[in-house]
Design a protein around this motif. Structure first.
Motif, PDB file in Angstrom:
ATOM      1  N   SER A 276      35.782  40.228  47.967  1.00 51.67           N
ATOM      2  CA  SER A 276      37.019  39.657  47.416  1.00 51.67           C
ATOM      3  C   SER A 276      37.955  39.289  48.571  1.00 51.67           C
ATOM      4  O   SER A 276      38.788  38.393  48.439  1.00 51.67           O
TER       5      SER A 276
ATOM      6  N   ALA B  86      36.924  35.374  38.176  1.00 50.20           N
ATOM      7  CA  ALA B  86      36.263  35.898  39.367  1.00 50.20           C
ATOM      8  C   ALA B  86      35.193  36.874  38.911  1.00 50.20           C
ATOM      9  O   ALA B  86      35.256  37.425  37.808  1.00 50.20           O
ATOM     10  N   PHE B  87      34.214  37.038  39.746  1.00 50.91           N
ATOM     11  CA  PHE B  87      33.173  38.023  39.439  1.00 50.91           C
ATOM     12  C   PHE B  87      32.594  38.544  40.748  1.00 50.91           C
ATOM     13  O   PHE B  87      32.769  37.931  41.807  1.00 50.91           O
ATOM     14  N   GLY B  88      31.953  39.691  40.671  1.00 49.24           N
ATOM     15  CA  GLY B  88      31.347  40.243  41.880  1.00 49.24           C
ATOM     16  C   GLY B  88      30.128  41.065  41.510  1.00 49.24           C
ATOM     17  O   GLY B  88      30.147  41.809  40.531  1.00 49.24           O
TER      18      GLY B  88
ATOM     19  N   HIS C 112      34.711  44.941  49.649  1.00 46.86           N
ATOM     20  CA  HIS C 112      34.157  43.925  48.740  1.00 46.86           C
ATOM     21  C   HIS C 112      34.405  42.561  49.380  1.00 46.86           C
ATOM     22  O   HIS C 112      35.238  42.420  50.267  1.00 46.86           O
TER      23      HIS C 112
ATOM     24  N   PHE D 239      39.882  46.076  36.543  1.00 45.56           N
ATOM     25  CA  PHE D 239      39.996  45.804  37.985  1.00 45.56           C
ATOM     26  C   PHE D 239      41.434  45.361  38.224  1.00 45.56           C
ATOM     27  O   PHE D 239      41.984  44.624  37.397  1.00 45.56           O
TER      28      PHE D 239
ATOM     29  N   SER E 291      33.850  41.455  36.418  1.00 41.07           N
ATOM     30  CA  SER E 291      34.393  40.098  36.330  1.00 41.07           C
ATOM     31  C   SER E 291      35.727  40.121  35.605  1.00 41.07           C
ATOM     32  O   SER E 291      36.158  41.162  35.103  1.00 41.07           O
TER      33      SER E 291
ATOM     34  N   THR F 252      41.960  41.444  38.229  1.00 44.09           N
ATOM     35  CA  THR F 252      41.653  40.585  37.076  1.00 44.09           C
ATOM     36  C   THR F 252      42.260  41.163  35.806  1.00 44.09           C
ATOM     37  O   THR F 252      42.402  42.380  35.664  1.00 44.09           O
TER      38      THR F 252
HETATM   39  N1  PHE Z   1      35.459  43.255  43.769  1.00 45.57           N
HETATM   40  C1  PHE Z   1      34.826  44.012  42.726  1.00 45.57           C
HETATM   41  C2  PHE Z   1      33.952  45.083  43.351  1.00 45.57           C
HETATM   42  O1  PHE Z   1      33.586  44.980  44.483  1.00 45.57           O
HETATM   43  C3  PHE Z   1      33.961  43.157  41.848  1.00 45.57           C
HETATM   44  C4  PHE Z   1      34.764  42.165  41.081  1.00 45.57           C
HETATM   45  C5  PHE Z   1      35.014  40.919  41.587  1.00 45.57           C
HETATM   46  C6  PHE Z   1      35.288  42.481  39.863  1.00 45.57           C
HETATM   47  C7  PHE Z   1      35.738  40.006  40.908  1.00 45.57           C
HETATM   48  C8  PHE Z   1      36.011  41.560  39.137  1.00 45.57           C
HETATM   49  C9  PHE Z   1      36.241  40.332  39.660  1.00 45.57           C
HETATM   50  O2  PHE Z   1      33.637  46.065  42.720  1.00 45.57           O
END
Ligand code: PHE
Length: 345
Positions: free
Chosen positions: A175, A310-312, A173, A253, A288, A256
């Motif tokens: 991240s 954060a989100f992805g 990811h 997650f 997120s 988070t």
């Molecule tokens: N890193 C997570 C993924 O790849 C997505 C995510 C990012 C979730 C940030 C929550 C916060 O699945």
């Protein structure tokens, strides 16, 4: 002087009698009389040898001479008309060869749109390496070794972990890029991290061993879950239009807490139910949550003072909903019949 005047007269006669049957002959005429080394220039060069009291008269003769040459040229050119071109052996009326113009890849188009929406909210773009170490991809993100959540993202390892270095892997990811940003910057931090990520999945219409993400991170004082919701709501409205509906579901997650997944009303069937939304009318588009205090601490950011969200999300998924592409493999097969459909997008 006499001699010079005679010479001018001779050349004038020559010019008056000249003919040009084709463009090549016309060009020859131009070079011979009007070119930079042509006769008109040469004769004009004689001016310096003319006695002062005759300069005026000679100047007038010269001018008239030049005009004769220029007018003759114009007349010859007009006489040739369009055939000037055909006589060079080229037919300028033939249609040209079409220049093959490439198209932007749909994933690039969507990625750029996503980035530009977040930029408008003040997010900067950060990029990081695709080959990562275990720490930036997992450890720093509160996924210590043996953490069961590592199984959520099947990892391609490049090298085994040894006593003196953590394992190298293909990032699962982006991240990991957020980790690098937190490592090198102090809050307030507001970045999005677009990029390619890899997971050890069997390739099918719905899964691929690599895909693209845009992840985001916002850390400052007093950042709340409401900020997270509003940011993502703004994003989907800009991406899919004002009609889109959203809902948040609690999720998990490691990096988070609390965590949520966001669904939007299915853009394919407008919520009526189809294969893409598995007849629920909703499709999940992102994960997120509020950045886990442990993650902040890992980078020396005081969780008492700062909070963050954060989100992805996957670019392929957004593109699928936007352009109704229902097989992920199409994105990497480079079939021009597929790619060309995004020409006018
Ligand atoms: N890193 C997570 C993924 O790849 C997505 C995510 C990012 C979730 C940030 C929550 C916060 O699945």
């Amino acid at each position: 002087m006499e001699q010079l005047l005679q010479q001018i007269e001779d050349i004038k006669n020559e010019i008056t009698a000249a003919e040009a049957a084709n463009a090549a002959a016309l060009e020859e005429f131009r070079i011979k009389y009007l070119g930079t080394k042509g006769l008109v220039k040469q004769i004009m060069g004689e001016m310096k040898n003319v006695p002062n009291e005759q300069k005026k008269e000679f100047g007038q003769i010269l001018n008239a001479f030049k005009i004769v040459a220029e007018e003759k040229f114009a007349a010859l050119q007009a006489g040739l008309g369009d055939s000037a071109e055909t006589d060079t052996g080229m037919d300028f009326s033939l249609p040209g060869d079409p220049t093959p113009v490439g198209t932007r890849h749909p994933l690039n188009l969507v990625r750029n749109q996503m980035v530009s929406i977040f930029k408008r909210l003040g997010f900067a773009v950060a990029e990081g390496p695709e080959i990562e170490d275990d720490w930036h991809n997992f450890g720093a993100m509160n996924l210590p070794e043996d953490h069961p959540a590592r199984d959520m993202q099947d990892t391609f390892y490049v090298e085994e972990k040894t006593a003196d270095h953590s394992a190298w892997l293909l990032r699962t990811h982006t991240s990991s890029t957020q980790a690098r940003v937190m490592e090198s910057q102090k809050p307030p931090i507001r970045v999005i991290c677009p990029g390619r990520v890899y997971r050890n999945e069997t390739i099918s219409a719905r899964a691929h061993c690599f895909f693209h993400q845009v992840e985001g991170l916002y850390i400052d004082e007093n950042v709340s879950f409401a900020d997270l919701k509003q940011t993502l709501y703004f994003f989907v409205q800009e991406m899919f239009g004002k009609e889109v509906k959203v809902r948040f579901r609690p999720s998990y997650f490691p990096f988070t807490e609390p965590s949520a997944e966001m669904d939007i009303s299915c853009q394919i069937c407008a919520g009526k139910g189809c294969n893409i939304c598995k007849h629920t009318g909703w499709v999940e588009i992102l994960g997120s949550g509020m950045v886990h205090p442990k993650v902040l601490e890992n980078f020396g950011i005081d969780p008492e003072k700062y909070t963050g969200f954060a989100f992805g999300m996957g670019v392929e998924r957004i593109a699928q909903l936007k352009y109704q592409v229902n097989d992920l493999r199409l994105y990497s097969q480079n079939d021009v019949r597929f790619l060309q459909q995004f020409k006018s997008v």
